[in-house]
Design a protein around this motif. Sequence first.
Motif, PDB file in Angstrom:
ATOM      1  N   PHE A  38       3.357   7.223 -11.675  1.00 12.71           N
ATOM      2  CA  PHE A  38       4.221   6.069 -11.337  1.00 12.71           C
ATOM      3  C   PHE A  38       3.675   5.354 -10.093  1.00 12.71           C
ATOM      4  O   PHE A  38       3.595   4.122 -10.050  1.00 12.71           O
ATOM      5  CB  PHE A  38       5.632   6.602 -11.110  1.00 12.71           C
ATOM      6  CG  PHE A  38       6.571   5.720 -10.330  1.00 12.71           C
ATOM      7  CD1 PHE A  38       6.894   6.042  -8.998  1.00 12.71           C
ATOM      8  CD2 PHE A  38       7.122   4.605 -10.902  1.00 12.71           C
ATOM      9  CE1 PHE A  38       7.768   5.246  -8.276  1.00 12.71           C
ATOM     10  CE2 PHE A  38       8.005   3.788 -10.177  1.00 12.71           C
ATOM     11  CZ  PHE A  38       8.326   4.115  -8.865  1.00 12.71           C
ATOM     12  N   ALA A  45       2.214   1.477 -10.015  1.00 13.35           N
ATOM     13  CA  ALA A  45       2.830   0.419  -9.188  1.00 13.35           C
ATOM     14  C   ALA A  45       1.766  -0.292  -8.362  1.00 13.35           C
ATOM     15  O   ALA A  45       1.770  -1.520  -8.231  1.00 13.35           O
ATOM     16  CB  ALA A  45       3.895   1.027  -8.274  1.00 13.35           C
ATOM     17  N   SER A  97      -0.206  -2.569 -10.764  1.00 16.06           N
ATOM     18  CA  SER A  97       0.520  -3.756 -11.266  1.00 16.06           C
ATOM     19  C   SER A  97       0.853  -4.731 -10.128  1.00 16.06           C
ATOM     20  O   SER A  97       0.943  -5.935 -10.351  1.00 16.06           O
ATOM     21  CB  SER A  97       1.780  -3.342 -12.024  1.00 16.06           C
ATOM     22  OG  SER A  97       2.741  -2.895 -11.115  1.00 16.06           O
ATOM     23  N   GLU A  98       0.982  -4.232  -8.914  1.00 16.87           N
ATOM     24  CA  GLU A  98       1.247  -5.142  -7.793  1.00 16.87           C
ATOM     25  C   GLU A  98      -0.047  -5.622  -7.127  1.00 16.87           C
ATOM     26  O   GLU A  98      -0.037  -6.410  -6.205  1.00 16.87           O
ATOM     27  CB  GLU A  98       2.128  -4.450  -6.737  1.00 16.87           C
ATOM     28  CG  GLU A  98       3.571  -4.292  -7.166  1.00 16.87           C
ATOM     29  CD  GLU A  98       4.261  -5.639  -7.376  1.00 16.87           C
ATOM     30  OE1 GLU A  98       4.202  -6.488  -6.461  1.00 16.87           O
ATOM     31  OE2 GLU A  98       4.807  -5.870  -8.486  1.00 16.87           O
ATOM     32  N   HIS A 155      -3.535  -2.819  -2.006  1.00 18.69           N
ATOM     33  CA  HIS A 155      -4.678  -1.962  -1.649  1.00 18.69           C
ATOM     34  C   HIS A 155      -4.298  -0.542  -1.268  1.00 18.69           C
ATOM     35  O   HIS A 155      -5.169   0.300  -1.082  1.00 18.69           O
ATOM     36  CB  HIS A 155      -5.443  -2.619  -0.488  1.00 18.69           C
ATOM     37  CG  HIS A 155      -6.017  -3.937  -0.864  1.00 18.69           C
ATOM     38  ND1 HIS A 155      -5.517  -5.150  -0.407  1.00 18.69           N
ATOM     39  CD2 HIS A 155      -7.024  -4.261  -1.733  1.00 18.69           C
ATOM     40  CE1 HIS A 155      -6.210  -6.145  -0.934  1.00 18.69           C
ATOM     41  NE2 HIS A 155      -7.119  -5.641  -1.753  1.00 18.69           N
ATOM     42  N   GLU A 176       2.466  -5.471   5.171  1.00 12.08           N
ATOM     43  CA  GLU A 176       2.041  -6.822   4.767  1.00 12.08           C
ATOM     44  C   GLU A 176       0.708  -7.206   5.399  1.00 12.08           C
ATOM     45  O   GLU A 176      -0.118  -7.852   4.773  1.00 12.08           O
ATOM     46  CB  GLU A 176       3.140  -7.834   5.099  1.00 12.08           C
ATOM     47  CG  GLU A 176       4.291  -7.710   4.104  1.00 12.08           C
ATOM     48  CD  GLU A 176       5.564  -8.436   4.485  1.00 12.08           C
ATOM     49  OE1 GLU A 176       5.722  -8.815   5.669  1.00 12.08           O
ATOM     50  OE2 GLU A 176       6.429  -8.593   3.591  1.00 12.08           O
ATOM     51  N   ASP A 183      -1.873  -5.680   3.340  1.00 12.28           N
ATOM     52  CA  ASP A 183      -1.666  -5.914   1.901  1.00 12.28           C
ATOM     53  C   ASP A 183      -1.412  -4.585   1.172  1.00 12.28           C
ATOM     54  O   ASP A 183      -1.965  -4.288   0.116  1.00 12.28           O
ATOM     55  CB  ASP A 183      -2.863  -6.642   1.266  1.00 12.28           C
ATOM     56  CG  ASP A 183      -2.468  -7.252  -0.098  1.00 12.28           C
ATOM     57  OD1 ASP A 183      -1.294  -7.646  -0.231  1.00 12.28           O
ATOM     58  OD2 ASP A 183      -3.313  -7.285  -1.007  1.00 12.28           O
ATOM     59  N   CYS A 241      12.393  -1.153   0.441  1.00 13.50           N
ATOM     60  CA  CYS A 241      10.963  -0.849   0.346  1.00 13.50           C
ATOM     61  C   CYS A 241      10.443  -1.520  -0.928  1.00 13.50           C
ATOM     62  O   CYS A 241      11.193  -2.232  -1.591  1.00 13.50           O
ATOM     63  CB  CYS A 241      10.781   0.666   0.226  1.00 13.50           C
ATOM     64  SG  CYS A 241      11.596   1.367  -1.240  1.00 13.50           S
ATOM     65  N   ASP A 242       9.190  -1.278  -1.243  1.00 16.35           N
ATOM     66  CA  ASP A 242       8.626  -1.832  -2.476  1.00 16.35           C
ATOM     67  C   ASP A 242       8.682  -0.801  -3.607  1.00 16.35           C
ATOM     68  O   ASP A 242       8.904  -1.138  -4.761  1.00 16.35           O
ATOM     69  CB  ASP A 242       7.168  -2.254  -2.235  1.00 16.35           C
ATOM     70  CG  ASP A 242       7.056  -3.360  -1.193  1.00 16.35           C
ATOM     71  OD1 ASP A 242       7.850  -4.321  -1.256  1.00 16.35           O
ATOM     72  OD2 ASP A 242       6.216  -3.227  -0.271  1.00 16.35           O
ATOM     73  N   VAL A 243       8.439   0.465  -3.243  1.00 16.67           N
ATOM     74  CA  VAL A 243       8.383   1.530  -4.252  1.00 16.67           C
ATOM     75  C   VAL A 243       9.147   2.746  -3.719  1.00 16.67           C
ATOM     76  O   VAL A 243       8.935   3.138  -2.565  1.00 16.67           O
ATOM     77  CB  VAL A 243       6.908   1.925  -4.543  1.00 16.67           C
ATOM     78  CG1 VAL A 243       6.840   2.996  -5.633  1.00 16.67           C
ATOM     79  CG2 VAL A 243       6.087   0.704  -4.949  1.00 16.67           C
ATOM     80  N   ALA A 244      10.049   3.286  -4.557  1.00 16.71           N
ATOM     81  CA  ALA A 244      10.907   4.399  -4.090  1.00 16.71           C
ATOM     82  C   ALA A 244      10.705   5.609  -5.008  1.00 16.71           C
ATOM     83  O   ALA A 244      11.459   5.807  -5.955  1.00 16.71           O
ATOM     84  CB  ALA A 244      12.355   3.943  -4.088  1.00 16.71           C
TER      85      ALA A 244
END
Lengths: 296, 296
Positions: B14, B18, B21-22, B25, B168, B171, B196-199
Amino acid sequence: MNTAMEETQRIEQFLRKALVSERKHGYLIGVSGGLDSAVVLKLLVQAVGKENVLGLILPDRDTEKKSTTLARSLLEQEKVPYKVISMTPLLRHLGVYKDMPLFLLPTRGLKESIVRRFYNDYTKKLNKPVFFAQWEEPPTQLPYFYEGIAYYRIKHRVRMATLYYYAEKNDYLLVGCTNLSERLIGFYVKYGDDVCDVAPIAHLYKTEVRQLSEYLSVPEDIRNRPPSPDLIPGITDEYSLGINYETLDQILAGLEEGKTAEDLKQLFPADIVELVINQVKFTQKLEGKPYMLKRA
Amino acid sequence: MNTAMEETQRIEQFLRKALVSERKHGYLIGVSGGLDSAVVLKLLVQAVGKENVLGLILPDRDTEKKSTTLARSLLEQEKVPYKVISMTPLLRHLGVYKDMPLFLLPTRGLKESIVRRFYNDYTKKLNKPVFFAQWEEPPTQLPYFYEGIAYYRIKHRVRMATLYYYAEKNDYLLVGCTNLSERLIGFYVKYGDDVCDVAPIAHLYKTEVRQLSEYLSVPEDIRNRPPSPDLIPGITDEYSLGINYETLDQILAGLEEGKTAEDLKQLFPADIVELVINQVKFTQKLEGKPYMLKRA
């Protein structure tokens, strides 16, 4: 939109109702010296009384001096208690200014022109205004591209943390000043100026907020300023979007009324229509929750 | 839950997916010295390699020294690059420590005992553990009640701003360490450690995360520590909840399996079952969007 008077009354009732249903003692607002926060401040004072409103002005070293002056004079005119807290020490401690050393440039004018030169160069290389390209990987190496994104976003996030601190310690609700035009195209910082407890103009396009500002007698100095996030010298809203709000709002309102891309391309430049439509779709994804797994 | 091995492999896949797909880096993680972030760090290193992970340790003056020591040694053991940035200067600049002057107490032990005395007193007056009462207006005036709430919440929000800044600017994706038990009862700071972006462990109960920590050989020092948000001296998770995770997770899992309140009251104290069920309902509302008006 209703008439300005009707819409103002509707919003004021909404603000009073939220305060009662959340059983809070008042509203906390960040005042930037711009149009949106000026309109929201006026609405708050009329809705719940100046004694139940607390304003914070949260400039940093890049904030235009005029913004702080206009924010102060509006709060004083409305007799709303307020505090000015500089965000510069926070940002300096985190090394933000070192990562994008604009402070080395002696004058504001020089900073603005250097920033715009980078911006124009990127817009050419990215083949679209930088605002719309910030979520994609640039095709070529662009110096300060990611630093620039991080630079402006952290400012709104430390402001959010500060606003919520004053809201929660006073048992106040935090009011947000984002409008519908910004929300639809993602012209905000996620977990920054998009979060609040109550968002009284989030259903109004920017041009509609401008109508309310006239009805509410927001000072002309504020009404006539070019809208700007005031985060990076030289970058106003319409400069970074490459579109003015009149055009943007007509496209957004057209989409709301069910107009197709083809309909809109009869009225506006095709590339701008495409840009806005794609950005509206992308923003819906931007609003999504973090990636998570389902339980096995 | 699957076996620890199966679940670990599922999460690692997973995490890789992620990232692809995002088109980012790497991953940015805040490491606290606690169980959850230790497990997530291990998963990240196994999933994408230590060279694509950056750790931040963000203590403030109230953080237990041991937390920072354990976080450092884990990151070093995993050979993940990291930075330590104190949040104290930010919080001091915002006047946070002045509003709750714990620093006037000379020793950590004294701070912990004074905080617990307030906490116990409030729990009696509020008739429930303070954690569950923080969203209601206290029936009587409680000194430092709102200041205490604001005091702990701003810490996680300035951490979030700092974590996103580093994510950010590199990246990277920001990984979150909130688990399902915390998410279901709102044991997080809104717009703080919940974003967050991914949990990757947001679908696992705390007790399941503990199982993974054994499988992933998280150091015993970390595994055996009482779980704590480490925000206010003396206040661990289970102290502020008034429930241990074994009981909490069995109630939550029971609800997930469709057990009724009556079923659960045969197994656990009725007042605790009621507390948890009400809190799960309330948390769904807590997750809601800001109050907004529809267009007229």
